[in-house]
Design an enzyme around this catalytic site. Structure first.
Site, PDB file in Angstrom:
ATOM      1  N   ASP A 169     -43.333 -40.020  32.673  1.00 58.67           N
ATOM      2  CA  ASP A 169     -44.664 -39.516  33.001  1.00 58.67           C
ATOM      3  C   ASP A 169     -45.469 -39.153  31.765  1.00 58.67           C
ATOM      4  O   ASP A 169     -46.455 -38.421  31.854  1.00 58.67           O
ATOM      5  CB  ASP A 169     -44.563 -38.300  33.921  1.00 58.67           C
ATOM      6  CG  ASP A 169     -43.841 -37.128  33.266  1.00 58.67           C
ATOM      7  OD1 ASP A 169     -43.176 -37.342  32.234  1.00 58.67           O
ATOM      8  OD2 ASP A 169     -43.949 -35.994  33.788  1.00 58.67           O
ATOM      9  N   CYS A 215     -31.136 -29.904  28.611  1.00 57.55           N
ATOM     10  CA  CYS A 215     -30.921 -29.692  27.172  1.00 57.55           C
ATOM     11  C   CYS A 215     -30.418 -30.906  26.401  1.00 57.55           C
ATOM     12  O   CYS A 215     -29.944 -30.753  25.271  1.00 57.55           O
ATOM     13  CB  CYS A 215     -29.980 -28.516  26.939  1.00 57.55           C
ATOM     14  SG  CYS A 215     -30.599 -26.955  27.593  1.00 57.55           S
ATOM     15  N   ASP A 222     -32.337 -33.020  25.096  1.00 57.00           N
ATOM     16  CA  ASP A 222     -33.274 -33.111  23.982  1.00 57.00           C
ATOM     17  C   ASP A 222     -32.927 -32.114  22.879  1.00 57.00           C
ATOM     18  O   ASP A 222     -33.034 -32.417  21.686  1.00 57.00           O
ATOM     19  CB  ASP A 222     -34.705 -32.893  24.468  1.00 57.00           C
ATOM     20  CG  ASP A 222     -34.853 -31.684  25.385  1.00 57.00           C
ATOM     21  OD1 ASP A 222     -33.837 -31.003  25.669  1.00 57.00           O
ATOM     22  OD2 ASP A 222     -35.987 -31.417  25.829  1.00 57.00           O
ATOM     23  N   SER A 272     -40.513 -27.022  35.254  1.00 61.32           N
ATOM     24  CA  SER A 272     -41.255 -26.243  36.255  1.00 61.32           C
ATOM     25  C   SER A 272     -40.337 -25.383  37.112  1.00 61.32           C
ATOM     26  O   SER A 272     -40.811 -24.562  37.904  1.00 61.32           O
ATOM     27  CB  SER A 272     -42.070 -27.179  37.149  1.00 61.32           C
ATOM     28  OG  SER A 272     -41.215 -28.042  37.896  1.00 61.32           O
TER      29      SER A 272
END
Length: 366
Positions: free
Chosen positions: A173, A267, A269, A301
């Site tokens: 996205d 996590c 990343d 979110s």
């Protein structure tokens, strides 16, 4: 401590240079108020332009000498876009269509971890999109990397058939304008051992007076980076890195970290940021540019997201036995049409903004 002292020293050095320019502006502005002449206004603007240009040259010289050394000559041209997707085929189509139009893209790999195989209709429609959006007669390759296991580690699995050294890792996205993407790729080419991207984050030492002895670090979200200008991670939702890090993540990184990511579904990343910092001993590079997120929801979110991220930082540091992340205050900015660039600190950017506001104020008073 030596790192913090070094950063503070650089901040003081740049602050002194900018204060010198500020004093010159005040003197010139005072002179123009007395004479009221247009010649003083012209002198002010010319002096400002020359002084700030010299300041930029100083920054560029300092910056390029401090960049990490290249891994090796770069035989491959362009870069591979790796898209991590999950049950959002409409967003995937929009993302593939966009990146197919960017000049530097050599191929697109879709990381597929859904329980069902991708339908032929989806694969065929994406291939048509790539052909229709490609420019200049380029033949962009699109591949699906299908995984049996649903794990966030899949986005960093080794890919042995890549034609480029550069990987641009994104979520399904995330839309990066082609101009910003090409600029980031240029920056990465000057420091291919670094992670280069658009989404910085920071790890902060927790206040020792707080009753959280089991957690030494706090995961700093975007607001903390914006306020301080300091960061130590670049998130892989929009980042360039060398393809060798896929092999290291898959084959050499501690299996306990991969197991942690799979178990907690979070996590990966941060794990990649730890890995690159541990290999290089250098900070990442945050580049100027805007990305657009076209999705409505994601992991970030969910409730308790920041606490989970802080726990990841602390747990990974415990697994490594040290904190490999290196804080920095550097920001890569675009400065000319031929894609030359320099590294400007966020602190310097703020002083420059304040300096510009003061200049406008002085001129307005005349």
């Amino acid at each position: 401590m030596p790192l913090l002292m070094s950063i503070e020293g650089k901040q003081q050095q740049h602050r002194c240079k900018l204060n010198s320019i500020g004093r010159m502006v005040r003197l010139l502005a005072a002179g123009s108020n007395k004479s009221g002449g247009s010649k003083m206004r012209l002198l002010l603007l010319c002096s400002l332009s020359v002084s700030f240009s010299l300041f930029l040259v100083f920054l560029a010289t300092r910056t390029f000498s401090s960049l990490p050394p290249p891994l090796s000559p770069l035989p491959g041209k362009g870069y591979t876009v790796v898209i991590n997707t999950w049950k959002r085929n409409d967003l995937l189509r929009r993302t593939v269509a966009h990146y197919s139009s960017c000049a530097g893209v050599d191929s697109i790999h879709v990381v597929w971890s859904e329980p069902d195989l991708p339908q032929n209709s989806l694969i065929d429609s994406l291939k048509r999109l790539v052909r229709s959006k490609s420019k200049g007669g380029r033949e962009i390759e699109i591949k699906f990397d299908v995984n049996q296991e649903d794990s966030l580690n899949n986005r960093f699995k080794e890919m042995k058939d890549l034609r480029t050294d550069a990987i641009y890792s994104i979520d399904d996205d995330v839309i990066t304008p082609c101009s910003s993407l090409e600029f980031a790729y240029t920056v990465w080419n000057s420091a291919p051992s670094s992670m280069v991207g658009f989404v910085p984050r920071m790890h902060w030492l927790r206040d020792p007076t707080e009753n959280c002895m089991d957690e030494q670090y706090i995961y700093g979200e975007w607001r903390s980076v914006w306020w301080s200008g300091t960061y130590s991670m670049i998130l892989s939702k929009a980042a360039f890195f060398h393809k060798q890090y896929l092999a290291i993540y898959t084959n050499q990184m501690l299996p306990s970290i991969r197991d942690y990511v799979t178990k907690n579904r979070n996590c990966e990343d941060i794990a990649m940021s730890f890995l690159v910092a541990n290999v290089t001993g250098s900070p990442p590079i945050w580049v100027q540019g805007k990305i657009r997120e076209i999705g409505s929801t994601g992991i970030s979110s969910l409730g308790g997201h920041m606490a989970k991220r802080s726990k990841c930082v602390n747990d990974f540091a415990a697994i490594y036995g040290t904190m490999p992340l290196v804080p920095t205050i550097k920001l890569g900015i675009f400065i000319s049409s031929d894609l030359t660039w320099l590294v400007l600190t966020e602190l310097e950017a703020r002083y420059r903004q304040e300096f510009t506001i003061r200049l406008v104020y002085y001129l307005a008073k005349e």
